[in-house]
Design a protein around this motif. Structure first.
Motif, PDB file in Angstrom:
ATOM      1  N   VAL A 120       0.852  -1.188   0.000  1.00 39.24           N
ATOM      2  CA  VAL A 120       0.000   0.000   0.000  1.00 39.24           C
ATOM      3  C   VAL A 120       0.886   1.236   0.000  1.00 39.24           C
ATOM      4  N   PHE A 121       0.477   2.242  -0.776  1.00 40.55           N
ATOM      5  CA  PHE A 121       1.142   3.545  -0.744  1.00 40.55           C
ATOM      6  C   PHE A 121       0.239   4.497   0.037  1.00 40.55           C
ATOM      7  N   LEU A 122       0.832   5.206   1.008  1.00 36.84           N
ATOM      8  CA  LEU A 122       0.092   6.206   1.774  1.00 36.84           C
ATOM      9  C   LEU A 122       0.665   7.586   1.467  1.00 36.84           C
ATOM     10  N   GLY A 123      -0.195   8.496   1.119  1.00 34.32           N
ATOM     11  CA  GLY A 123       0.197   9.873   0.902  1.00 34.32           C
ATOM     12  C   GLY A 123      -0.936  10.775   1.380  1.00 34.32           C
ATOM     13  N   TYR A 124      -0.637  12.019   1.622  1.00 33.40           N
ATOM     14  CA  TYR A 124      -1.660  12.952   2.072  1.00 33.40           C
ATOM     15  C   TYR A 124      -1.247  14.353   1.673  1.00 33.40           C
ATOM     16  N   ARG A 125      -2.210  15.276   1.663  1.00 32.86           N
ATOM     17  CA  ARG A 125      -1.939  16.626   1.174  1.00 32.86           C
ATOM     18  C   ARG A 125      -1.921  17.669   2.265  1.00 32.86           C
ATOM     19  N   VAL A 126      -2.488  17.386   3.415  1.00 35.69           N
ATOM     20  CA  VAL A 126      -2.631  18.397   4.451  1.00 35.69           C
ATOM     21  C   VAL A 126      -1.906  17.941   5.712  1.00 35.69           C
ATOM     22  N   ALA A 127      -1.088  18.799   6.285  1.00 40.29           N
ATOM     23  CA  ALA A 127      -0.295  18.453   7.466  1.00 40.29           C
ATOM     24  C   ALA A 127      -1.169  17.975   8.621  1.00 40.29           C
ATOM     25  N   SER A 128      -2.390  18.480   8.700  1.00 39.33           N
ATOM     26  CA  SER A 128      -3.276  18.084   9.802  1.00 39.33           C
ATOM     27  C   SER A 128      -3.703  16.623   9.712  1.00 39.33           C
ATOM     28  N   ASP A 129      -3.483  15.987   8.551  1.00 39.80           N
ATOM     29  CA  ASP A 129      -3.827  14.572   8.375  1.00 39.80           C
ATOM     30  C   ASP A 129      -2.708  13.634   8.827  1.00 39.80           C
ATOM     31  N   ALA A 130      -1.561  14.173   9.204  1.00 37.84           N
ATOM     32  CA  ALA A 130      -0.396  13.347   9.533  1.00 37.84           C
ATOM     33  C   ALA A 130      -0.699  12.334  10.637  1.00 37.84           C
TER      34      ALA A 130
END
Length: 153
Positions: A120-130
């Motif tokens: 699985v690849f995990l990525g996100y765009r908003v720092a608050s989702d870390a």
């Protein structure tokens, strides 16, 4: 109840009024994706009896589908029509060299490596989702999934 073949949309609407809700929902979903006339034949070829069955269809099932369609439709499942069907099923073609392990979840494609381990690849765009992504990462790793996490957002 069995699906009744019909390419006439007026007749299909008329039949929808007397069908079980699951079959009517399938037909409505296919119409939404511009595949209304294909519902009966595709569902029969995939062994789908209701909307809930769609999540169990794999890329491999779709690849075998042309051989299960009536002769007049076999050569028509390509291009935009095939992409619409894949979108309806929530499927994506795996990247070269990777095997598909089924449907998609949340827009992320699941793959298995050559040993069959989930990747699985995990990525996100908003720092608050870390924090959320870190918890997801930890749960997936605990389940034995090979996770590649892009920590930059």
């Amino acid at each position: 109840a069995a699906l009744t073949a019909s390419n006439d949309s007026a007749e299909a609407e008329e039949l929808g009024a007397t069908e079980e809700p699951g079959i009517a929902a399938l037909k409505a979903l296919f119409v939404q994706y511009g595949l209304g006339g294909w519902c009966v034949d595709v569902c029969r070829g995939l062994g789908v009896d209701g909307v809930e069955d769609l999540s169990f269809v794999t890329i491999e099932d779709v690849d075998k589908l042309p051989g299960k369609l009536p002769d007049n439709l076999k050569d028509q499942l390509f291009g935009a029509r095939l992409r619409k069907l894949l979108a309806l099923l929530g499927l994506q073609r795996p990247a070269t060299g990777q095997q598909s392990t089924g449907g998609t979840s949340g827009g992320a494609t699941r793959h298995a490596d050559s040993a069959g381990q989930q990747q699985v690849f995990l990525g996100y765009r908003v720092a608050s989702d870390a924090d959320l992504v870190e918890r997801l990462h930890d749960k997936l790793k605990a389940e034995g999934v090979n996770v590649w996490w892009d920590k930059r957002c």
